[in-house]
Design a protein around this motif. Structure first.
Motif, mmCIF file in Angstrom:
data_model
loop_
_atom_site.group_PDB
_atom_site.id
_atom_site.type_symbol
_atom_site.label_atom_id
_atom_site.label_comp_id
_atom_site.label_asym_id
_atom_site.label_seq_id
_atom_site.Cartn_x
_atom_site.Cartn_y
_atom_site.Cartn_z
ATOM 1 N N LEU A 183 0.828 -1.207 0.000
ATOM 2 C CA LEU A 183 0.000 0.000 0.000
ATOM 3 C C LEU A 183 0.865 1.261 0.000
ATOM 4 O O LEU A 183 0.582 2.214 -0.710
ATOM 5 N N ALA A 184 1.938 1.249 0.767
ATOM 6 C CA ALA A 184 2.831 2.414 0.846
ATOM 7 C C ALA A 184 3.456 2.736 -0.506
ATOM 8 O O ALA A 184 3.777 3.893 -0.790
ATOM 9 N N LYS A 185 3.617 1.731 -1.368
ATOM 10 C CA LYS A 185 4.214 1.953 -2.697
ATOM 11 C C LYS A 185 3.323 2.813 -3.594
ATOM 12 O O LYS A 185 3.792 3.376 -4.569
ATOM 13 N N PHE A 186 2.041 2.916 -3.272
ATOM 14 C CA PHE A 186 1.138 3.758 -4.055
ATOM 15 C C PHE A 186 1.372 5.244 -3.767
ATOM 16 O O PHE A 186 0.789 6.100 -4.406
ATOM 17 N N GLY A 216 6.449 10.130 0.501
ATOM 18 C CA GLY A 216 5.913 9.906 1.837
ATOM 19 C C GLY A 216 5.576 8.463 2.137
ATOM 20 O O GLY A 216 5.015 8.162 3.187
ATOM 21 N N GLY A 217 5.900 7.564 1.229
ATOM 22 C CA GLY A 217 5.584 6.152 1.439
ATOM 23 C C GLY A 217 6.202 5.576 2.698
ATOM 24 O O GLY A 217 5.592 4.786 3.400
ATOM 25 N N LYS A 218 7.433 5.993 2.984
ATOM 26 C CA LYS A 218 8.134 5.481 4.169
ATOM 27 C C LYS A 218 7.391 5.876 5.453
ATOM 28 O O LYS A 218 7.184 5.051 6.337
ATOM 29 N N GLN A 219 6.987 7.152 5.527
ATOM 30 C CA GLN A 219 6.258 7.618 6.703
ATOM 31 C C GLN A 219 4.877 6.965 6.777
ATOM 32 O O GLN A 219 4.405 6.615 7.855
ATOM 33 N N LEU A 220 4.237 6.813 5.632
ATOM 34 C CA LEU A 220 2.910 6.206 5.610
ATOM 35 C C LEU A 220 2.965 4.736 6.014
ATOM 36 O O LEU A 220 2.053 4.238 6.667
ATOM 37 N N LYS A 221 4.027 4.049 5.624
ATOM 38 C CA LYS A 221 4.163 2.639 5.987
ATOM 39 C C LYS A 221 4.092 2.488 7.501
ATOM 40 O O LYS A 221 3.424 1.599 8.023
ATOM 41 N N GLN A 260 -0.473 1.428 12.325
ATOM 42 C CA GLN A 260 -1.394 1.913 13.362
ATOM 43 C C GLN A 260 -2.849 1.830 12.905
ATOM 44 O O GLN A 260 -3.738 1.545 13.688
ATOM 45 N N PHE A 261 -3.083 2.166 11.636
ATOM 46 C CA PHE A 261 -4.448 2.210 11.095
ATOM 47 C C PHE A 261 -4.344 2.000 9.599
ATOM 48 O O PHE A 261 -3.873 2.873 8.875
ATOM 49 N N ASN A 262 -4.770 0.829 9.128
ATOM 50 C CA ASN A 262 -4.568 0.482 7.726
ATOM 51 C C ASN A 262 -5.894 0.326 6.979
ATOM 52 O O ASN A 262 -6.956 0.655 7.504
ATOM 53 N N THR A 263 -5.816 -0.210 5.771
ATOM 54 C CA THR A 263 -7.014 -0.370 4.943
ATOM 55 C C THR A 263 -8.061 -1.215 5.637
ATOM 56 O O THR A 263 -9.241 -0.867 5.659
#
Length: 178
Positions: free
Chosen positions: A67-70, A74-79, A84-87
């Protein structure tokens, strides 16, 4: 004449991030006073127009690293955030509040109603249920720290807060950051 208001937690920004921040605060600290300030008279304005008015809620990718690859910026921070809270959490959160989601061929997820108002109504119901105070038309012009609290200024009114969450979104112009 300067007026004073005392609050516990202040969230600045009436978009999706501000709403979720306020809801998270009330969920984890139900005894705290949480007030959300929005400078305009419109709440969740970008949610209203997202996905062509249908509200693209999330992407049907349930593996955090994938998901972070999309998100190339900011993918690293989003990963880290997705742990904590995902799809799966997003889908569960909305469905537990009566909002069914559907997945389209390109994996975008929308409410089955195909109407962003469904998402807006859900978020508004939730803040009302939890007792988050919403103040529209409040523009914060200054934030300062004094001892163990913050002082926010809005039109000559001083607002005292123990904690502040700034969720005012991005701005394409430098004035937006002021």
């Amino acid at each position: 004449k300067v007026n004073f208001i005392f609050l516990k937690i202040v969230v600045i920004g009436g978009g999706a991030a501000g709403f979720f921040a306020a809801l998270s605060c009330k969920h984890h600290h139900p005894g705290y006073s949480v007030t959300l300030f929005e400078k305009s008279e419109k709440l969740l304005a970008k949610v209203k127009v997202s996905g062509g008015g249908r509200c693209n809620v999330t992407h049907a990718c349930f593996e955090n690293s994938q998901l972070a690859k999309f998100y190339p910026r900011g993918g690293k921070q989003l990963k880290k955030a997705f742990f904590q809270f995902n799809t799966k959490d997003t889908v569960q959160w909305f469905e537990s509040r009566g909002v069914k989601l559907k997945t389209e061929a390109d994996n975008r997820m929308f409410p089955v109603t195909d109407n962003s108002q469904t998402i807006i109504d859900c978020l508004i119901r939730e803040v009302e249920k939890l007792g988050v105070i919403i103040q529209k038309g409040v523009s914060i012009s200054n934030i300062s720290k004094k001892e163990n609290h913050f002082i926010l200024t809005s039109n000559g009114t001083k607002i005292h807060a123990d904690k502040i969450i700034i969720a005012s979104g991005g701005s394409p112009k430098i004035e937006g950051f002021n």
